[in-house]
Design a protein around this motif. Structure first.
Motif, short mmCIF file in Angstrom:
data_model
loop_
_atom_site.label_atom_id
_atom_site.label_comp_id
_atom_site.label_asym_id
_atom_site.label_seq_id
_atom_site.Cartn_x
_atom_site.Cartn_y
_atom_site.Cartn_z
N VAL A 70 22.21 -31.95 98.40
CA VAL A 70 23.21 -31.24 97.48
C VAL A 70 23.59 -32.13 96.26
N LYS A 71 23.55 -33.53 96.35
CA LYS A 71 24.13 -34.37 95.38
C LYS A 71 23.02 -34.51 94.29
N ARG A 72 21.71 -34.35 94.54
CA ARG A 72 20.60 -34.36 93.56
C ARG A 72 20.61 -32.94 92.95
N LEU A 73 21.07 -31.75 93.62
CA LEU A 73 20.99 -30.66 92.84
C LEU A 73 22.46 -30.36 92.17
N GLY A 74 23.48 -31.01 92.13
CA GLY A 74 24.59 -31.13 91.24
C GLY A 74 25.94 -31.01 91.95
N ILE A 75 25.80 -31.07 93.05
CA ILE A 75 27.31 -31.00 93.60
C ILE A 75 27.70 -32.41 93.75
N PRO A 76 28.90 -32.59 93.01
CA PRO A 76 29.44 -33.99 93.03
C PRO A 76 30.00 -34.42 94.16
N ASP A 77 30.15 -35.88 94.44
CA ASP A 77 30.86 -36.37 95.51
C ASP A 77 32.49 -35.89 95.79
N SER A 78 33.07 -35.47 94.63
CA SER A 78 34.29 -35.12 94.54
C SER A 78 34.53 -33.71 95.46
N GLN A 79 33.43 -33.01 95.59
CA GLN A 79 33.70 -31.92 96.20
C GLN A 79 32.38 -31.71 97.76
N ILE A 80 32.08 -33.01 97.90
CA ILE A 80 31.39 -33.09 99.14
C ILE A 80 32.20 -33.97 100.01
N ILE A 81 32.53 -33.23 101.53
CA ILE A 81 32.95 -34.06 102.54
C ILE A 81 31.96 -34.29 103.59
N LEU A 82 32.02 -35.73 103.69
CA LEU A 82 31.00 -36.21 104.64
C LEU A 82 31.43 -36.86 105.76
N MET A 83 31.18 -36.53 107.12
CA MET A 83 31.80 -36.99 108.18
C MET A 83 30.81 -37.41 109.01
N ILE A 84 30.82 -39.00 109.26
CA ILE A 84 29.75 -39.47 110.15
C ILE A 84 30.58 -40.28 111.24
N ALA A 85 30.10 -39.82 112.69
CA ALA A 85 30.77 -40.51 113.57
C ALA A 85 30.36 -41.93 113.83
N ASP A 86 29.20 -42.31 113.58
CA ASP A 86 28.98 -43.69 113.89
C ASP A 86 27.87 -44.09 112.61
N ASP A 87 28.30 -45.33 112.10
CA ASP A 87 27.60 -46.05 110.85
C ASP A 87 26.18 -47.04 111.50
N MET A 88 25.03 -45.97 111.37
CA MET A 88 23.97 -46.50 111.73
C MET A 88 23.57 -47.59 110.66
N ALA A 89 23.93 -47.75 109.60
CA ALA A 89 23.58 -48.57 108.51
C ALA A 89 24.01 -50.04 108.83
N CYS A 90 25.22 -49.81 109.75
CA CYS A 90 25.77 -51.37 109.85
C CYS A 90 25.49 -51.54 111.35
N LEU A 252 14.31 -30.10 104.79
CA LEU A 252 14.35 -31.19 103.47
C LEU A 252 13.15 -31.25 102.78
N GLU A 253 11.91 -30.94 103.65
CA GLU A 253 10.65 -30.86 102.95
C GLU A 253 10.76 -29.49 101.72
N PHE A 254 11.46 -28.52 102.20
CA PHE A 254 11.58 -27.44 101.41
C PHE A 254 12.48 -27.86 100.17
N LEU A 255 13.81 -28.38 100.41
CA LEU A 255 14.65 -28.89 99.22
C LEU A 255 14.32 -30.03 98.57
N GLU A 256 13.50 -30.76 98.80
CA GLU A 256 12.77 -31.83 98.11
C GLU A 256 12.01 -31.16 96.80
N LYS A 257 11.33 -29.90 97.04
CA LYS A 257 10.85 -29.22 96.04
C LYS A 257 11.63 -28.46 95.06
N VAL A 258 12.84 -28.39 95.48
CA VAL A 258 13.75 -27.53 94.62
C VAL A 258 14.39 -28.16 93.51
N GLN A 259 14.35 -27.55 92.15
CA GLN A 259 14.85 -28.30 91.27
C GLN A 259 16.01 -27.22 90.55
N PRO A 260 17.00 -27.86 89.87
CA PRO A 260 18.13 -27.09 89.44
C PRO A 260 17.90 -25.73 88.89
#
Length: 353
Positions: A70-90, A252-260
């Protein structure tokens, strides 16, 4: 003595419009036809991973992959609410600290440098989720943690985690029921917090979550029907866990082929994971949706594309006559005999002389 009311009028004028000679993209006809009936002016996304613990790595990869799309297709972070219960990166078990991948080839780090997590860890609760949707956040909640939608907002809600018949678990300690979710969305409709809403659920028995919906302008898709499990896609031996769920993988395989400016539609997206690859049966509910999904651009929910009109000539803007403004006001608000209306001299009308 008659009373005098002083009106202070604030006006905003565009004095000069600079011609735009930018190249206008050639939009697909399906998109052009659809925007004539679409009334939304802004896009928002609420992306929720409701599970915890290392073995649920795939759920974080699910939600971060949708976030990246959704970010790649133009929705800015200011209009995305991301909720992650566990931080796998860390997570200390992660052999690649600071990285989260959604496939065994490890081509894409979906936990990039520009990820903005709004609710993390024990902030991901049923209470916070419902407060977010209904606009009842607690005093002191940061603006970035609020869903500031309105009657012209198209809202994408993506949920992933562990579910059952009529519920979705949050952090293995509580759950939200399909009735509670339906009530929250009905509050959104009554409070004019969305124009159209698209719900995606990737859990076991996911279709049960939209069974109680009765609010208008809702389109919903689920990775499995009631009584079915939603299955994982593949394991990365170097990490030792499943990387992503099947439904989200093919989405995601579908969305990766989508452009604006793509001509792909929501109707096509609803068919991205047939049973032969998903194993579970994808459920779709569209009886509450007023438009034909096959004529709705996928960017109406996954992007942020606005129809614009380019003006290449100067526009002459003149100040309205004070008498006309007062006459219009009198028409709607008949004055008392002893009241005189007067405009305060604040606007520099001499520039229009």
């Amino acid at each position: 003595m008659g009373r005098r009311l002083i009106f202070s009028v604030s006006l905003i004028f565009v004095i000069n419009i600079i011609p735009c000679f930018c190249e206008t993209p050639n939009l697909p006809q399906k998109y052009v036809d659809s925007v004539q009936t679409s009334t939304h002016t802004n896009n928002w996304a609420v992306l929720v991973d409701a599970s915890r613990f290392w073995f649920n790595y795939r759920h974080v990869a699910n939600v971060l992959s949708i976030y990246r799309s959704v970010k790649r297709l133009g929705i800015p972070d200011s209009q995305i609410i991301l909720m992650i219960a566990d931080d796998m990166a860390c997570n200390p078990r992660n052999p690649n600290p600071g990285f989260v991948y959604n496939n065994a080839n490890q081509h894409i780090n979906v936990y990039g440098d520009d990820v903005e997590v709004d609710y993390r860890g024990y902030e991901v609760t049923v209470e916070n989720f419902v407060r977010l949707l209904t606009g009842r956040t607690q005093n002191g909640t940061a603006r970035s943690k609020k869903l500031l939608t309105d009657t012209s907002s198209n809202v994408l809600i993506y949920l992933t985690g562990h579910g059952g018949d009529g519920f979705l678990k949050f952090q293995d300690s509580e759950e939200i029921t399909n009735q509670e979710l339906a009530d929250a969305i009905e509050q959104m409709w009554q409070k004019k917090r969305y124009n159209e809403l698209f719900l995606m659920v990737d859990t076991c028995q996911a279709a049960s979550l939209y069974e109680k919906f009765h609010s208008p302008n809702i389109l919903a898709i689920a990775s499995s029907l009631v009584g079915e499990d939603s299955l994982s896609h593949h394991v990365d031996p170097s990490i030792g866990v499943y990387m992503i769920d099947r439904y989200t993988y093919y989405a995601l395989e579908f969305l990766e082929k989508v452009q604006p400016n793509s001509n792909r539609t929501i109707g096509e997206f609803l068919q991205v994971c047939p049973k032969r690859v998903c194993i579970s049966t994808v459920g779709v509910r569209k009886d509450l949706y007023r438009r034909d999904p096959n004529k709705v651009p996928i960017t109406d929910f996954f992007g942020s594309i606005r129809p614009t009109h380019t003006v290449t000539e100067r526009i002459n803007i003149t100040l309205a006559n004070e008498e006309d403004v007062i006459e219009d006001f009198h028409h709607d608000h008949p004055p008392a005999p002893d009241i005189e209306y007067k405009f305060a001299p604040q606007f520099p009308s001499e520039i229009f002389a």
